[in-house]
Design a protein around this motif. Structure first.
Motif, PDB file in Angstrom:
ATOM      1  N   ARG A  64      -5.070  -9.988  -9.537  1.00  0.00           N
ATOM      2  CA  ARG A  64      -5.179  -9.516  -8.153  1.00  0.00           C
ATOM      3  C   ARG A  64      -6.405  -8.628  -7.966  1.00  0.00           C
ATOM      4  NH1 ARG A  64       0.211  -9.029  -8.698  1.00  0.00           N
ATOM      5  NH2 ARG A  64       0.140  -6.779  -8.995  1.00  0.00           N
ATOM      6  N   THR A  65      -6.660  -7.762  -8.931  1.00  0.00           N
ATOM      7  CA  THR A  65      -7.816  -6.867  -8.845  1.00  0.00           C
ATOM      8  C   THR A  65      -9.110  -7.668  -8.808  1.00  0.00           C
ATOM      9  OG1 THR A  65      -6.644  -5.081  -9.964  1.00  0.00           O
ATOM     10  CG2 THR A  65      -9.054  -4.996 -10.013  1.00  0.00           C
ATOM     11  N   ARG A  90      -9.481 -10.794  -7.902  1.00  0.00           N
ATOM     12  CA  ARG A  90      -9.528 -11.551  -6.642  1.00  0.00           C
ATOM     13  C   ARG A  90      -9.960 -10.635  -5.495  1.00  0.00           C
ATOM     14  NH1 ARG A  90      -5.735 -13.054  -2.340  1.00  0.00           N
ATOM     15  NH2 ARG A  90      -6.624 -14.928  -1.384  1.00  0.00           N
ATOM     16  N   ASN A  91      -9.328  -9.485  -5.373  1.00  0.00           N
ATOM     17  CA  ASN A  91      -9.652  -8.569  -4.281  1.00  0.00           C
ATOM     18  C   ASN A  91     -11.101  -8.092  -4.360  1.00  0.00           C
ATOM     19  OD1 ASN A  91      -7.060  -8.788  -3.277  1.00  0.00           O
ATOM     20  ND2 ASN A  91      -6.324  -6.969  -4.330  1.00  0.00           N
ATOM     21  N   ARG A  92     -11.579  -7.771  -5.562  1.00  0.00           N
ATOM     22  CA  ARG A  92     -12.956  -7.304  -5.733  1.00  0.00           C
ATOM     23  C   ARG A  92     -13.954  -8.376  -5.298  1.00  0.00           C
ATOM     24  NH1 ARG A  92     -14.398  -6.998 -11.294  1.00  0.00           N
ATOM     25  NH2 ARG A  92     -12.642  -5.599 -11.528  1.00  0.00           N
ATOM     26  N   MET A  98     -13.403 -10.962  -3.281  1.00  0.00           N
ATOM     27  CA  MET A  98     -13.300 -11.208  -1.834  1.00  0.00           C
ATOM     28  C   MET A  98     -14.054 -10.127  -1.055  1.00  0.00           C
ATOM     29  SD  MET A  98      -9.385 -12.552  -1.549  1.00  0.00           S
ATOM     30  CE  MET A  98      -9.414 -12.647   0.225  1.00  0.00           C
ATOM     31  N   LYS A  99     -13.889  -8.858  -1.435  1.00  0.00           N
ATOM     32  CA  LYS A  99     -14.588  -7.755  -0.763  1.00  0.00           C
ATOM     33  C   LYS A  99     -16.097  -7.874  -0.917  1.00  0.00           C
ATOM     34  CE  LYS A  99     -10.827  -4.465  -1.074  1.00  0.00           C
ATOM     35  NZ  LYS A  99     -10.254  -3.341  -1.811  1.00  0.00           N
ATOM     36  N   TYR A 147     -10.772 -14.974 -10.430  1.00  0.00           N
ATOM     37  CA  TYR A 147     -10.894 -15.164  -8.986  1.00  0.00           C
ATOM     38  C   TYR A 147     -10.833 -16.648  -8.632  1.00  0.00           C
ATOM     39  CZ  TYR A 147     -13.238 -15.696  -4.480  1.00  0.00           C
ATOM     40  OH  TYR A 147     -13.557 -16.081  -3.211  1.00  0.00           O
ATOM     41  N   GLU A 193      -7.839 -18.399  -6.401  1.00  0.00           N
ATOM     42  CA  GLU A 193      -8.152 -19.126  -5.164  1.00  0.00           C
ATOM     43  C   GLU A 193      -7.710 -20.587  -5.248  1.00  0.00           C
ATOM     44  OE1 GLU A 193      -9.531 -17.799  -2.116  1.00  0.00           O
ATOM     45  OE2 GLU A 193      -8.695 -16.128  -3.253  1.00  0.00           O
TER      46      GLU A 193
END
Length: 186
Positions: A8-9, A11-13, A15-16, A112, A116
């Protein structure tokens, strides 16, 4: 759950930071071939030097572009990683085949990409996502088993200069797959 926090970390990084994943249908990513080849060559130089091909995906342009290709694109338009997908004939199951990242790919880009792809496959109606094999990782070391089985296990344990057996298993294990035995005969 907590055991998937790293995924999750990552993926979020990404995406941001403006990364995205595009899935190209067969033969529609040919315009990306020079970059995909460059990524593959970098990956090979980092991980063993040449294509293995038997029971593993290989970067052959005809092969790569005969299946869907998932491409990670950074905010600046650069491509740090890609993977080929292997859809099942019944459209219930799809899996990863060849996966490669560039030398300058950011940490966690493959996590990531996989996250996705899991979401993409679910949205496309697939019921299962196959991470493909982790060669020789499930072979037991038991004196009662045939010599060839013991040799296979020893190859897994000590054959890192030929292939990153343990690394592939470790990478895929973080997604908590249900491991199934797969036997390949020549």
């Amino acid at each position: 759950g907590k055991d998937r926090q790293v995924i999750r970390t990552h993926r979020n990084r990404h995406m941001k930071a403006g990364y995205s994943v595009s899935v190209f249908s067969p033969r529609t990513a040919r315009h990306l071939e020079p970059r995909l080849r460059e990524i593959s060559d970098q990956w090979l130089a980092r991980n063993g030097g040449r294509e293995k091909a038997f029971a593993l995906g290989a970067h052959d342009p005809v092969y790569v572009h005969s299946m869907p290709v998932a491409v990670v694109t950074a905010a600046d338009g650069s491509i740090p990683a890609y993977a080929t997908l292997w859809p099942g004939a019944d459209r219930k199951r799809i899996g990863i085949d060849l996966m490669r990242s560039a030398d300058d790919a950011p940490n966690g880009v493959m996590d990531y990409l996989f996250a996705e792809l899991f979401l993409w496959a679910q949205a496309e109606g697939y019921q299962q996502f196959d991470l493909n094999t982790a060669p020789l990782s499930g072979v037991a070391l038991d004196p009662a088993l045939p010599v060839a089985t013991s040799l296979a296990r020893m190859t897994f344990e000590y054959g890192e200069k030929f292939y990153n057996f343990k690394g592939v298993r470790r990478f895929k294990q973080k997604f908590h797959p249900i491991w199934e035995d797969v036997f390949i005969a020549m």
